[in-house]
Design a protein around this motif. Structure first.
Motif, mmCIF file in Angstrom:
data_model
loop_
_atom_site.group_PDB
_atom_site.id
_atom_site.type_symbol
_atom_site.label_atom_id
_atom_site.label_comp_id
_atom_site.label_asym_id
_atom_site.label_seq_id
_atom_site.Cartn_x
_atom_site.Cartn_y
_atom_site.Cartn_z
ATOM 1 N N GLY A 182 -48.785 81.489 10.900
ATOM 2 C CA GLY A 182 -49.881 80.910 10.115
ATOM 3 C C GLY A 182 -49.373 80.161 8.908
ATOM 4 O O GLY A 182 -48.247 79.658 8.885
ATOM 5 N N ASP A 207 -42.847 78.094 19.483
ATOM 6 C CA ASP A 207 -44.185 77.568 19.183
ATOM 7 C C ASP A 207 -45.161 78.715 18.886
ATOM 8 O O ASP A 207 -45.972 78.637 17.959
ATOM 9 N N LYS A 208 -45.054 79.780 19.684
ATOM 10 C CA LYS A 208 -45.930 80.941 19.492
ATOM 11 C C LYS A 208 -45.636 81.622 18.158
ATOM 12 O O LYS A 208 -46.561 82.014 17.426
ATOM 13 N N GLY A 256 -46.230 79.823 6.414
ATOM 14 C CA GLY A 256 -45.246 79.758 7.490
ATOM 15 C C GLY A 256 -43.916 80.385 7.097
ATOM 16 O O GLY A 256 -43.669 80.700 5.936
ATOM 17 N N GLN A 315 -47.033 79.525 15.359
ATOM 18 C CA GLN A 315 -48.500 79.635 15.365
ATOM 19 C C GLN A 315 -48.938 80.992 14.789
ATOM 20 O O GLN A 315 -49.867 81.063 13.984
#
Length: 407
Positions: free
Chosen positions: A345, A338-339, A348, A342
């Motif tokens: 950005g 998940d990190k 992706g 994230q």
């Protein structure tokens, strides 16, 4: 000329001779005699003593002496320039600027004053003023050192196109300067223009074939092209000049990794880590090698260190997630994915979603796996054909996972 003036000139000449020969002890003895005879009012003797103090690293003492010489002759630009230089070396950049501005009031426009003002503004992070000062210095007299600093300021502002223009302009004045050629090559390397980077780096090596900085950069391009043996030959030359360079041993380690010589790779990377313990890329690469060799606890240790040193690099989190998954730590692996997603950005990284989908499928979280696979397909579809062909294995894995999930 009066006999007194002749005596003074002869005395100053003797001090100058002793200073240029670096006979500092004898020079200081003579200076003490002169200052005793003149009640401490011989400007040149104080000036030379201040230079010797600076040479010995006694910057504060040299500053006091230069200020003393300035008090005797306030309009002497040479004294003011040295006061400014001492303040700069002490990190008092604002005070140094004030002194240089005072020095500008006397005499003709001076390259040294404007160049040093630019350096002060650069350290004060007043980049526009630094650029202005360096430009005036170049207009007075073009110097390679000023061009290099001006390009550095543009680099700090992330304005790489302007930095390239500055170095190109500098090469018109000094087309064979190895430092300019290497700096320009490194800038092209940073902007992912590897062919032009290699062109300038090899040109630099024709003029200075043993420059370790140039060899390291040229070797890294060769290494990126998977020609590990040629890169290692280059690094062997650099190792003679800089045997304690962490970047060099890092690159040598990754060459051995590319040749699948994992023990040698780990040995070189650990030497690099010893020499540069705060270089995040070394910990990251050690993590990769240990992950590849199935040493997951060690891989976790090095990826964690890499994340702590550089918390804004998304791939570290992705590989940390892969490692945690191998260690059967599902929850923390999901958190790391998940990190990573994230941090990546927009748009992706497709591979982040694919690896996450594989983890979810293996953990029997099929609905979550479908969400990640769908995200992967959207990003993969937006990539051009050449990029997809560069790594066909990713497409094959995604297709197989799609079949397993009935997508």
């Amino acid at each position: 000329m009066s006999s007194l003036a002749q005596q003074r000139d002869k005395r100053n000449y003797q001090l100058h001779l002793l200073f240029t020969r670096q006979e500092f002890e004898e020079c200081l003895k003579q200076i003490d005699k002169v200052l005793e005879e003149t009640d401490g009012l011989c400007e040149y003797a104080i000036y030379i003593k201040a230079l010797i103090m600076r040479h010995r690293g006694k910057i504060q003492e040299s500053l006091a002496l230069f200020q003393q010489a300035t008090a005797i002759n306030p309009h002497n630009v040479a004294n003011l320039k040295q006061v400014g230089r001492s303040l700069y070396l002490l990190g008092k950049h604002k005070a140094a600027v004030d002194v240089y501005e005072e020095a500008q009031k006397f005499g003709a426009p001076d390259w040294e004053i404007m160049h040093n003002k630019g350096l002060c503004y650069m350290y004060l992070k007043q980049y526009d003023r630094a650029i202005e000062s360096f430009r005036v210095a170049i207009d007075i007299q073009p110097h390679d050192s000023t061009f290099l600093q001006l390009g550095k300021v543009y680099g700090m502002m992330d304005d790489y196109s302007q930095a390239i223009n500055v170095y190109m302009e500098a090469l018109e004045h000094s087309p064979e300067n190895p430092e300019l050629l290497t700096t320009l090559g490194l800038l092209f390397l940073r902007t992912n223009d590897n062919p032009r980077a290699f062109e300038y780096l090899t040109t630099s090596l024709t003029h200075d074939p043993r420059n370790p900085r140039t060899i390291l950069a040229a070797g890294s391009i060769i290494q990126d092209q998977s020609d590990m043996d040629v890169a290692l030959v280059k690094y062997r030359v650099a190792a003679v000049a800089t045997p304690n360079s962490p970047q060099l041993w890092n690159n040598i380690g990754m060459c051995f990794f590319g040749k699948q010589r994992y023990i040698a790779a780990i040995a070189c990377l650990k030497k690099a880590l010893y020499l540069g313990p705060f270089e995040w890329i070394i910990s990251y690469n050690l993590g990769l090698v240990h992950l590849h060799t199935g040493q997951y606890a060690s891989a976790f240790h090095f990826f964690s260190a890499s994340v702590n040193l550089k918390p804004d690099f998304a791939h570290s989190y992705m590989y940390l997630a892969v490692t945690l998954a191998r260690l059967d730590d599902y929850d923390n692996a999901c958190a790391a994915y998940d990190k990573a997603i994230q941090m990546a950005g927009m748009p992706g990284e497709p591979v982040f979603h694919l690896n996450y989908a594989i983890l979810q499928y293996q953990s029997k979280q099929h609905d979550a796996a479908k969400v990640q696979l769908h995200a992967f397909r959207a990003l993969w579809g937006d990539m051009d054909e050449e990029a997809r062909r560069a790594d066909p294995e990713i497409g094959e894995q995604a297709a197989l996972l799609g079949q397993l999930l009935g997508m």
